[in-house]
Design a protein around this motif. Structure first.
Motif, PDB file in Angstrom:
ATOM      1  N   ILE A 169       0.851  -1.196   0.000  1.00 37.61           N
ATOM      2  CA  ILE A 169       0.000   0.000   0.000  1.00 37.61           C
ATOM      3  C   ILE A 169       0.882   1.239   0.000  1.00 37.61           C
ATOM      4  O   ILE A 169       0.676   2.158  -0.780  1.00 37.61           O
ATOM      5  CB  ILE A 169      -0.960  -0.010   1.197  1.00 37.61           C
ATOM      6  CG1 ILE A 169      -1.942  -1.174   1.061  1.00 37.61           C
ATOM      7  CG2 ILE A 169      -1.694   1.324   1.316  1.00 37.61           C
ATOM      8  CD1 ILE A 169      -2.876  -1.353   2.233  1.00 37.61           C
ATOM      9  N   TYR A 170       1.870   1.274   0.894  1.00 42.40           N
ATOM     10  CA  TYR A 170       2.817   2.392   0.911  1.00 42.40           C
ATOM     11  C   TYR A 170       4.132   1.941   1.514  1.00 42.40           C
ATOM     12  O   TYR A 170       4.225   0.882   2.142  1.00 42.40           O
ATOM     13  CB  TYR A 170       2.253   3.612   1.649  1.00 42.40           C
ATOM     14  CG  TYR A 170       2.152   3.478   3.141  1.00 42.40           C
ATOM     15  CD1 TYR A 170       3.152   3.963   3.973  1.00 42.40           C
ATOM     16  CD2 TYR A 170       1.037   2.904   3.739  1.00 42.40           C
ATOM     17  CE1 TYR A 170       3.067   3.862   5.350  1.00 42.40           C
ATOM     18  CE2 TYR A 170       0.934   2.799   5.114  1.00 42.40           C
ATOM     19  CZ  TYR A 170       1.949   3.278   5.914  1.00 42.40           C
ATOM     20  OH  TYR A 170       1.854   3.169   7.272  1.00 42.40           O
ATOM     21  N   ILE A 171       5.148   2.754   1.289  1.00 41.92           N
ATOM     22  CA  ILE A 171       6.490   2.485   1.798  1.00 41.92           C
ATOM     23  C   ILE A 171       6.942   3.706   2.586  1.00 41.92           C
ATOM     24  O   ILE A 171       6.810   4.831   2.111  1.00 41.92           O
ATOM     25  CB  ILE A 171       7.485   2.233   0.647  1.00 41.92           C
ATOM     26  CG1 ILE A 171       6.994   1.086  -0.229  1.00 41.92           C
ATOM     27  CG2 ILE A 171       8.881   1.957   1.188  1.00 41.92           C
ATOM     28  CD1 ILE A 171       7.716   0.990  -1.555  1.00 41.92           C
ATOM     29  N   SER A 172       7.432   3.469   3.777  1.00 45.07           N
ATOM     30  CA  SER A 172       7.999   4.573   4.558  1.00 45.07           C
ATOM     31  C   SER A 172       9.483   4.300   4.775  1.00 45.07           C
ATOM     32  O   SER A 172       9.907   3.145   4.842  1.00 45.07           O
ATOM     33  CB  SER A 172       7.281   4.725   5.897  1.00 45.07           C
ATOM     34  OG  SER A 172       7.576   3.638   6.743  1.00 45.07           O
TER      35      SER A 172
ATOM     36  N   LEU B 206       2.751  -4.324   8.522  1.00 49.82           N
ATOM     37  CA  LEU B 206       4.109  -4.392   7.992  1.00 49.82           C
ATOM     38  C   LEU B 206       4.321  -5.694   7.221  1.00 49.82           C
ATOM     39  O   LEU B 206       4.090  -6.777   7.743  1.00 49.82           O
ATOM     40  CB  LEU B 206       5.122  -4.287   9.138  1.00 49.82           C
ATOM     41  CG  LEU B 206       6.582  -4.197   8.756  1.00 49.82           C
ATOM     42  CD1 LEU B 206       6.879  -2.919   7.999  1.00 49.82           C
ATOM     43  CD2 LEU B 206       7.442  -4.280   9.999  1.00 49.82           C
ATOM     44  N   ILE B 207       4.753  -5.587   5.957  1.00 47.86           N
ATOM     45  CA  ILE B 207       5.035  -6.756   5.133  1.00 47.86           C
ATOM     46  C   ILE B 207       6.501  -7.140   5.253  1.00 47.86           C
ATOM     47  O   ILE B 207       6.849  -8.291   5.467  1.00 47.86           O
ATOM     48  CB  ILE B 207       4.720  -6.483   3.639  1.00 47.86           C
ATOM     49  CG1 ILE B 207       3.248  -6.223   3.432  1.00 47.86           C
ATOM     50  CG2 ILE B 207       5.187  -7.635   2.764  1.00 47.86           C
ATOM     51  CD1 ILE B 207       2.898  -5.797   2.012  1.00 47.86           C
ATOM     52  N   ALA B 208       7.373  -6.131   5.097  1.00 46.60           N
ATOM     53  CA  ALA B 208       8.811  -6.384   5.100  1.00 46.60           C
ATOM     54  C   ALA B 208       9.562  -5.101   5.407  1.00 46.60           C
ATOM     55  O   ALA B 208       9.017  -4.006   5.291  1.00 46.60           O
ATOM     56  CB  ALA B 208       9.248  -6.929   3.748  1.00 46.60           C
ATOM     57  N   SER B 209      10.818  -5.262   5.801  1.00 46.13           N
ATOM     58  CA  SER B 209      11.734  -4.139   6.002  1.00 46.13           C
ATOM     59  C   SER B 209      13.024  -4.458   5.262  1.00 46.13           C
ATOM     60  O   SER B 209      13.422  -5.614   5.171  1.00 46.13           O
ATOM     61  CB  SER B 209      12.047  -3.934   7.479  1.00 46.13           C
ATOM     62  OG  SER B 209      10.905  -3.501   8.168  1.00 46.13           O
TER      63      SER B 209
ATOM     64  N   CYS C  86      13.639   0.933   4.918  1.00 46.73           N
ATOM     65  CA  CYS C  86      12.334   1.073   4.277  1.00 46.73           C
ATOM     66  C   CYS C  86      11.397   0.008   4.813  1.00 46.73           C
ATOM     67  O   CYS C  86      11.732  -1.176   4.847  1.00 46.73           O
ATOM     68  CB  CYS C  86      12.461   0.929   2.766  1.00 46.73           C
ATOM     69  SG  CYS C  86      13.357   2.275   2.006  1.00 46.73           S
ATOM     70  N   ASP C  87      10.229   0.449   5.238  1.00 46.53           N
ATOM     71  CA  ASP C  87       9.184  -0.451   5.717  1.00 46.53           C
ATOM     72  C   ASP C  87       8.074  -0.495   4.685  1.00 46.53           C
ATOM     73  O   ASP C  87       7.572   0.544   4.258  1.00 46.53           O
ATOM     74  CB  ASP C  87       8.627   0.034   7.059  1.00 46.53           C
ATOM     75  CG  ASP C  87       9.650  -0.030   8.175  1.00 46.53           C
ATOM     76  OD1 ASP C  87      10.452  -0.980   8.178  1.00 46.53           O
ATOM     77  OD2 ASP C  87       9.642   0.859   9.042  1.00 46.53           O
ATOM     78  N   PHE C  88       7.678  -1.697   4.292  1.00 48.93           N
ATOM     79  CA  PHE C  88       6.629  -1.916   3.306  1.00 48.93           C
ATOM     80  C   PHE C  88       5.348  -2.296   4.035  1.00 48.93           C
ATOM     81  O   PHE C  88       5.333  -3.274   4.772  1.00 48.93           O
ATOM     82  CB  PHE C  88       7.031  -3.037   2.338  1.00 48.93           C
ATOM     83  CG  PHE C  88       8.237  -2.715   1.515  1.00 48.93           C
ATOM     84  CD1 PHE C  88       8.090  -2.355   0.187  1.00 48.93           C
ATOM     85  CD2 PHE C  88       9.512  -2.762   2.048  1.00 48.93           C
ATOM     86  CE1 PHE C  88       9.200  -2.053  -0.593  1.00 48.93           C
ATOM     87  CE2 PHE C  88      10.617  -2.461   1.291  1.00 48.93           C
ATOM     88  CZ  PHE C  88      10.460  -2.108  -0.035  1.00 48.93           C
ATOM     89  N   TYR C  89       4.290  -1.524   3.820  1.00 50.25           N
ATOM     90  CA  TYR C  89       3.030  -1.762   4.519  1.00 50.25           C
ATOM     91  C   TYR C  89       1.959  -2.251   3.554  1.00 50.25           C
ATOM     92  O   TYR C  89       1.825  -1.749   2.447  1.00 50.25           O
ATOM     93  CB  TYR C  89       2.553  -0.483   5.205  1.00 50.25           C
ATOM     94  CG  TYR C  89       3.409  -0.098   6.375  1.00 50.25           C
ATOM     95  CD1 TYR C  89       3.175  -0.612   7.635  1.00 50.25           C
ATOM     96  CD2 TYR C  89       4.479   0.779   6.207  1.00 50.25           C
ATOM     97  CE1 TYR C  89       3.980  -0.276   8.709  1.00 50.25           C
ATOM     98  CE2 TYR C  89       5.286   1.132   7.268  1.00 50.25           C
ATOM     99  CZ  TYR C  89       5.034   0.601   8.516  1.00 50.25           C
ATOM    100  OH  TYR C  89       5.838   0.945   9.569  1.00 50.25           O
ATOM    101  N   GLY C  90       1.198  -3.239   4.015  1.00 50.28           N
ATOM    102  CA  GLY C  90       0.083  -3.788   3.248  1.00 50.28           C
ATOM    103  C   GLY C  90      -1.184  -3.771   4.082  1.00 50.28           C
ATOM    104  O   GLY C  90      -1.257  -3.099   5.114  1.00 50.28           O
TER     105      GLY C  90
END
Length: 158
Positions: A75-78, A92-95, A84-88
């Motif tokens: 959905i977004y990446i911060s 949190l999906i992955a870092s 970088c954290d990947f959010y779904g």
């Protein structure tokens, strides 16, 4: 159409004789533009470049592990200090350890940079609220920085 093994892909590669009609070619954001002359090896290079650009799964390195992430689930990446954290939908999906600038070249079409520390997937865009973006399936808002504001507003039509 280009065939590679059992897979078939559709790519747009625009070949210009001169740069006189570049403004017309730029209307196709999903295309790669090249100028003549070029050879077969260069054409294969362009096709592989397109394949990477439109892939739906990326492999990320974090410490000694490789993580495969389905881009359609992001959905977004911060980013904070190059982590970088990947959010779904489920959080949190992955870092991984990357710069957002590097991720921009790896991620497929449909991700845009909205802030120094944030990228969003356009598939999950909900609405703009002043200088923030509301995404589907998450409760928090994502800020739009002043430097990205006009580009983001234009792309999102808000």
């Amino acid at each position: 159409m280009y065939r590679w093994g059992n897979d078939s892909y559709r790519y747009i590669i625009i070949v210009l004789e001169t740069l006189d009609h570049l403004h017309v070619a730029l209307k196709y954001p999903n295309a790669i533009i090249t100028k003549r002359p070029f050879d077969y090896d260069y054409l294969q290079h362009l096709i592989l470049k397109m394949k990477v650009k439109f892939q739906h799964e990326i492999t990320l390195k974090f410490r000694n592990h490789k993580i495969k992430v389905d881009c359609s689930q992001i959905i977004y990446i911060s980013s904070n200090k190059r982590i970088c954290d990947f959010y779904g939908k489920d959080g949190l999906i992955a870092s991984c350890y990357y710069k957002l600038d590097d991720l921009e070249s790896i991620l497929p079409h449909g991700f845009i940079r909205v802030h120094q520390s944030f990228m969003i997937n356009l598939e999950y865009y909900d609405k703009c609220i002043r200088s923030d973006i509301r995404m589907k399936y998450v409760n928090n808002t994502i800020p739009i920085s002043r430097s990205h504001y006009s580009k983001v507003k234009e792309q999102l039509n808000c």
